[in-house]
Design a protein around this motif. Structure first.
Motif, mmCIF file in Angstrom:
data_model
loop_
_atom_site.group_PDB
_atom_site.id
_atom_site.type_symbol
_atom_site.label_atom_id
_atom_site.label_comp_id
_atom_site.label_asym_id
_atom_site.label_seq_id
_atom_site.Cartn_x
_atom_site.Cartn_y
_atom_site.Cartn_z
ATOM 1 N N THR A 1 12.838 -30.640 -18.841
ATOM 2 C CA THR A 1 11.910 -30.617 -19.981
ATOM 3 C C THR A 1 10.830 -29.554 -19.777
ATOM 4 O O THR A 1 10.111 -29.206 -20.708
ATOM 5 C CB THR A 1 11.230 -31.995 -20.168
ATOM 6 N N ALA A 2 10.726 -29.051 -18.537
ATOM 7 C CA ALA A 2 9.608 -28.180 -18.151
ATOM 8 C C ALA A 2 9.416 -26.971 -19.064
ATOM 9 O O ALA A 2 8.289 -26.615 -19.416
ATOM 10 C CB ALA A 2 9.821 -27.707 -16.718
ATOM 11 N N GLN A 3 10.534 -26.323 -19.451
ATOM 12 C CA GLN A 3 10.388 -25.054 -20.178
ATOM 13 C C GLN A 3 9.677 -25.237 -21.517
ATOM 14 O O GLN A 3 8.988 -24.340 -21.983
ATOM 15 C CB GLN A 3 11.749 -24.374 -20.368
ATOM 16 N N GLU B 1 16.999 -39.228 -18.014
ATOM 17 C CA GLU B 1 15.655 -39.030 -18.568
ATOM 18 C C GLU B 1 14.706 -38.554 -17.484
ATOM 19 O O GLU B 1 14.785 -39.006 -16.345
ATOM 20 C CB GLU B 1 15.131 -40.327 -19.198
ATOM 21 N N MET B 2 13.828 -37.644 -17.856
ATOM 22 C CA MET B 2 12.861 -37.085 -16.915
ATOM 23 C C MET B 2 11.434 -37.370 -17.363
ATOM 24 O O MET B 2 11.177 -37.607 -18.549
ATOM 25 C CB MET B 2 12.978 -35.561 -16.849
ATOM 26 N N MET B 3 10.506 -37.274 -16.392
ATOM 27 C CA MET B 3 9.066 -37.381 -16.672
ATOM 28 C C MET B 3 8.441 -36.219 -15.899
ATOM 29 O O MET B 3 8.448 -36.226 -14.670
ATOM 30 C CB MET B 3 8.521 -38.710 -16.149
ATOM 31 N N GLU B 4 7.966 -35.211 -16.632
ATOM 32 C CA GLU B 4 7.492 -34.004 -15.951
ATOM 33 C C GLU B 4 6.091 -33.636 -16.407
ATOM 34 O O GLU B 4 5.712 -33.860 -17.554
ATOM 35 C CB GLU B 4 8.415 -32.820 -16.258
ATOM 36 N N MET B 5 5.358 -33.013 -15.495
ATOM 37 C CA MET B 5 4.021 -32.535 -15.826
ATOM 38 C C MET B 5 3.829 -31.164 -15.199
ATOM 39 O O MET B 5 4.139 -30.967 -14.024
ATOM 40 C CB MET B 5 2.982 -33.525 -15.309
ATOM 41 N N GLU C 1 16.205 -38.351 -3.152
ATOM 42 C CA GLU C 1 15.053 -37.851 -3.918
ATOM 43 C C GLU C 1 14.739 -38.731 -5.131
ATOM 44 O O GLU C 1 15.628 -39.089 -5.892
ATOM 45 C CB GLU C 1 15.387 -36.426 -4.385
ATOM 46 N N LEU C 2 13.453 -39.037 -5.298
ATOM 47 C CA LEU C 2 12.990 -39.685 -6.529
ATOM 48 C C LEU C 2 12.305 -38.674 -7.428
ATOM 49 O O LEU C 2 12.345 -38.766 -8.641
ATOM 50 C CB LEU C 2 11.941 -40.761 -6.200
ATOM 51 N N GLU C 3 11.639 -37.741 -6.781
ATOM 52 C CA GLU C 3 10.781 -36.824 -7.527
ATOM 53 C C GLU C 3 10.518 -35.596 -6.676
ATOM 54 O O GLU C 3 10.367 -35.714 -5.457
ATOM 55 C CB GLU C 3 9.466 -37.567 -7.823
ATOM 56 N N ILE D 1 1.604 -26.349 -10.620
ATOM 57 C CA ILE D 1 2.106 -27.415 -9.741
ATOM 58 C C ILE D 1 2.837 -28.400 -10.641
ATOM 59 O O ILE D 1 2.291 -28.847 -11.650
ATOM 60 C CB ILE D 1 0.957 -28.135 -9.002
ATOM 61 N N GLU D 2 4.060 -28.735 -10.273
ATOM 62 C CA GLU D 2 4.912 -29.545 -11.146
ATOM 63 C C GLU D 2 5.440 -30.809 -10.463
ATOM 64 O O GLU D 2 6.352 -30.734 -9.639
ATOM 65 C CB GLU D 2 6.115 -28.720 -11.602
ATOM 66 N N PRO D 3 4.872 -31.978 -10.774
ATOM 67 C CA PRO D 3 5.538 -33.219 -10.352
ATOM 68 C C PRO D 3 6.633 -33.559 -11.370
ATOM 69 O O PRO D 3 6.347 -33.742 -12.549
ATOM 70 C CB PRO D 3 4.414 -34.271 -10.394
ATOM 71 N N ALA D 4 7.896 -33.598 -10.914
ATOM 72 C CA ALA D 4 9.037 -33.809 -11.822
ATOM 73 C C ALA D 4 9.848 -35.009 -11.330
ATOM 74 O O ALA D 4 10.458 -34.954 -10.253
ATOM 75 C CB ALA D 4 9.917 -32.568 -11.864
ATOM 76 N N ALA D 5 9.847 -36.077 -12.147
ATOM 77 C CA ALA D 5 10.502 -37.318 -11.718
ATOM 78 C C ALA D 5 11.620 -37.691 -12.672
ATOM 79 O O ALA D 5 11.632 -37.261 -13.832
ATOM 80 C CB ALA D 5 9.473 -38.449 -11.684
ATOM 81 N N THR E 1 15.266 -42.563 -15.172
ATOM 82 C CA THR E 1 16.415 -43.433 -14.931
ATOM 83 C C THR E 1 16.593 -43.676 -13.419
ATOM 84 O O THR E 1 16.882 -44.784 -12.981
ATOM 85 C CB THR E 1 17.677 -42.813 -15.559
ATOM 86 N N ARG E 2 16.353 -42.626 -12.628
ATOM 87 C CA ARG E 2 16.486 -42.784 -11.178
ATOM 88 C C ARG E 2 15.366 -43.678 -10.636
ATOM 89 O O ARG E 2 15.594 -44.506 -9.746
ATOM 90 C CB ARG E 2 16.451 -41.411 -10.504
ATOM 91 N N ALA E 3 14.159 -43.541 -11.185
ATOM 92 C CA ALA E 3 13.042 -44.391 -10.737
ATOM 93 C C ALA E 3 13.332 -45.849 -11.079
ATOM 94 O O ALA E 3 13.068 -46.756 -10.279
ATOM 95 C CB ALA E 3 11.736 -43.947 -11.390
HETATM 96 N N1 GAP Z 1 11.659 -29.212 -13.580
HETATM 97 C C1 GAP Z 1 11.978 -29.517 -12.218
HETATM 98 C C2 GAP Z 1 13.230 -30.236 -12.065
HETATM 99 O O1 GAP Z 1 13.996 -30.339 -12.998
HETATM 100 P P1 GAP Z 1 14.688 -31.554 -10.328
HETATM 101 O O2 GAP Z 1 14.363 -31.928 -8.894
HETATM 102 O O3 GAP Z 1 15.929 -30.805 -10.588
HETATM 103 O O4 GAP Z 1 13.401 -30.766 -10.835
HETATM 104 C C3 GAP Z 1 13.573 -33.736 -11.212
HETATM 105 O O5 GAP Z 1 14.692 -32.882 -11.201
HETATM 106 C C4 GAP Z 1 14.002 -35.165 -11.059
HETATM 107 O O6 GAP Z 1 14.909 -35.528 -12.086
HETATM 108 C C5 GAP Z 1 14.728 -35.502 -9.758
HETATM 109 O O7 GAP Z 1 13.822 -35.749 -8.712
HETATM 110 C C6 GAP Z 1 15.498 -36.754 -10.151
HETATM 111 O O8 GAP Z 1 14.673 -37.909 -10.079
HETATM 112 C C7 GAP Z 1 15.836 -36.486 -11.609
HETATM 113 N N2 GAP Z 1 17.200 -35.962 -11.737
HETATM 114 C C8 GAP Z 1 17.628 -34.693 -11.544
HETATM 115 N N3 GAP Z 1 18.946 -34.586 -11.777
HETATM 116 C C9 GAP Z 1 19.371 -35.809 -12.121
HETATM 117 C C10 GAP Z 1 20.644 -36.360 -12.493
HETATM 118 N N4 GAP Z 1 21.728 -35.587 -12.578
HETATM 119 N N5 GAP Z 1 20.717 -37.677 -12.782
HETATM 120 C C11 GAP Z 1 19.622 -38.467 -12.738
HETATM 121 N N6 GAP Z 1 18.396 -38.002 -12.400
HETATM 122 C C12 GAP Z 1 18.269 -36.694 -12.094
#
Ligand code: GAP
Length: 442
Positions: free
Chosen positions: A154-156, A201-205, A269-271, A308-312, A315-317
């Motif tokens: 979602t970052a872009q 699903e992602m949660m990004e800042m 990895e969680l984030e 600085i980008e925390p990207a989580a 669904t994984r969390a």
């Molecule tokens: N904008 C930075 C970015 O996209 P990333 O580490 O590729 O970073 C962030 O993704 C987070 O999204 C990961 O830490 C993970 O929690 C989740 N994620 C990435 N790929 C995933 C996938 N294929 N299925 C489920 N979660 C995923």
């Protein structure tokens, strides 16, 4: 920042137990199961949809609502393909792909040794880059001019709107732009349930800072994000922060630390908390011809902030919260399963349970239900013995049950039962809302 050592070890049996519970109780279903599903794609059932929303909202609360330096946006999934050219995703968002010449399976080269995990053959092709973006076509023409991509992050959407946000808000660095939403990656080997899926699903800042301050803010966000998982109930011993080795870094990062969780198969990895420098703002400035800079009135200078980008992963969390919360104990000589979920993460906060289905109890039970529903997500269940109904709620993590019985009609009191201690107290209906708020609100 060194990884925290832990005495805990992974628990492979927990994986099957929790995956089964998710299916049995309606958290997660294989997608389109009546058609045999589609590999590693899932639908979130009634409890999963509630819980996913709670994870997202808990993130939103700490990343947007409780801060005055972060604003949200909600950008499109489909965007101009030039975005992905500028961001480097078209050229570099790849994983190394190998084929097994014997059984024809395909693997990610960095996830296997020198033999095929399926048939054991060592007859593998050379690794070649495989782009993870899903390509599609916009409009009724399927030619290259109409090509577009589903966003892999979602970052872009936040970088390309940098100037729009600067111009429409009163923010100046350090400040952040946050968003949650679906992302799509054509993963070579999805798996481990919802840990790695092709749609997630992602949660990004994206936090924009003066360049010289970026190391300090990187450390700040690593600590903040680690704290968030602790705040919502994951034990310290199941979390660690792991800085990336130089050869692991994404194409845009000068330094990344992962928040990792002890999954049943080991640390995962969680984030990721990345220092993206000015990589993206610079790339989009060059490709679009629009300078994505900030004018600092104090110094009378334009500069390109670092990010600085925390990207989580939402669904994984959610999966990590479920694994961390799973517990079994013995209550009054009887084994029970309990999800010790944080009240803000649990699908339901309160269950209202009339002791009997008899009409006499329904009006009072429904009145209590409706008043609690204004503040909490509540379940109403009037079938089966009360003990079994408590077990059902324990198994889906509902922190509190309110039982309305025949005495309630006389004394205007109900039984309030706590999931974790199983303690039951009799409380006047007039005091119920206050007691529930004291237990559930942070
Ligand atoms: N904008 C930075 C970015 O996209 P990333 O580490 O590729 O970073 C962030 O993704 C987070 O999204 C990961 O830490 C993970 O929690 C989740 N994620 C990435 N790929 C995933 C996938 N294929 N299925 C489920 N979660 C995923």
């Amino acid at each position: 920042m060194e990884p925290t050592e832990t005495a805990l070890s992974p628990d492979p049996a927990l994986f099957d137990t929790v995956v089964n519970l998710c299916k049995r109780r309606g958290f997660v279903f294989p997608s389109a199961e009546i058609y045999g599903g589609i590999r590693s794609t899932y639908d979130y059932g009634p409890l999963g949809a509630l819980m996913l929303r709670n994870v997202r909202e808990a993130w939103w609360r700490s990343m947007v609502q409780e801060r005055d330096d972060v604003v949200p946006i909600d950008a499109a999934v489909l965007t101009n393909p030039k975005v992905w050219e500028a961001s480097g995703h078209l050229a570099a968002f790849t994983d190394p792909l190998v084929d097994c010449r014997n059984c024809k399976e395909r693997w990610r080269a960095d996830q296997i040794g020198d033999e095929c995990p399926n048939c054991g053959s060592k007859d593998l092709t050379e690794a070649r880059p495989f782009n993870l973006m899903f390509k599609t076509f916009v409009g009724p023409v399927s030619d290259s001019a109409a090509a577009a991509y589903l966003r892999p992050e979602t970052a872009q959407g936040m970088f390309v709107n940098f100037l729009n946000v600067l111009q429409t808000t009163r923010k100046r660095p350090p400040f952040g732009i946050a968003q949650t939403g679906r992302a799509f990656r054509n993963e070579i080997t999805p798996g481990n349930f919802v840990f790695r899926t092709r749609e997630f699903e992602m949660m990004e800042m994206e936090y924009f800072v003066p360049p010289a301050d970026s190391p300090r803010w990187h450390e700040y966000w690593c600590n903040e994000r680690l704290d968030w998982y602790r705040r919502y109930g994951i034990a310290e011993s199941m979390l660690r922060l792991r800085p990336h080795e130089a050869d692991e870094l994404s194409h845009y990062s000068s330094g990344t630390s992962d928040v990792e969780f002890l999954f049943p198969w080991g640390w995962g990895e969680l984030e990721g908390i990345a220092n993206r420098t000015d990589f993206d703002l610079r790339a989009h400035s060059e490709h679009s011809g629009v300078k994505l800079e900030y004018f600092d009135q104090a110094t009378n200078e334009h500069y390109m902030p670092h990010v600085i980008e925390p990207a989580a992963g939402t669904t994984r969390a959610m999966m990590a919260f479920l694994l961390a919360a799973y517990d079994e104990d013995v209550v009054a000589g009887e084994q029970r399963t309990v999800l010790r979920l944080h009240p803000r993460i649990a699908p339901y906060q309160v269950a209202v349970l009339p002791l009997s289905k008899k009409d006499t109890l329904t009006p009072m039970a429904k009145e209590i239900l409706h008043s609690l529903q204004r503040r909490y997500v509540c379940e109403y269940d009037e079938t089966q013995a009360i003990g079994r109904r408590y077990r059902r709620q324990d198994e889906i993590g509902t922190p509190l049950c309110v039982t309305v019985d025949f005495d309630s009609l006389e004394d205007h009191a109900v039984t309030l039962r706590d999931r974790d201690s199983t303690q039951q107290v009799r409380v006047p209906v007039a005091e119920l809302a206050g007691l529930i708020a004291a237990r559930l609100d942070e």
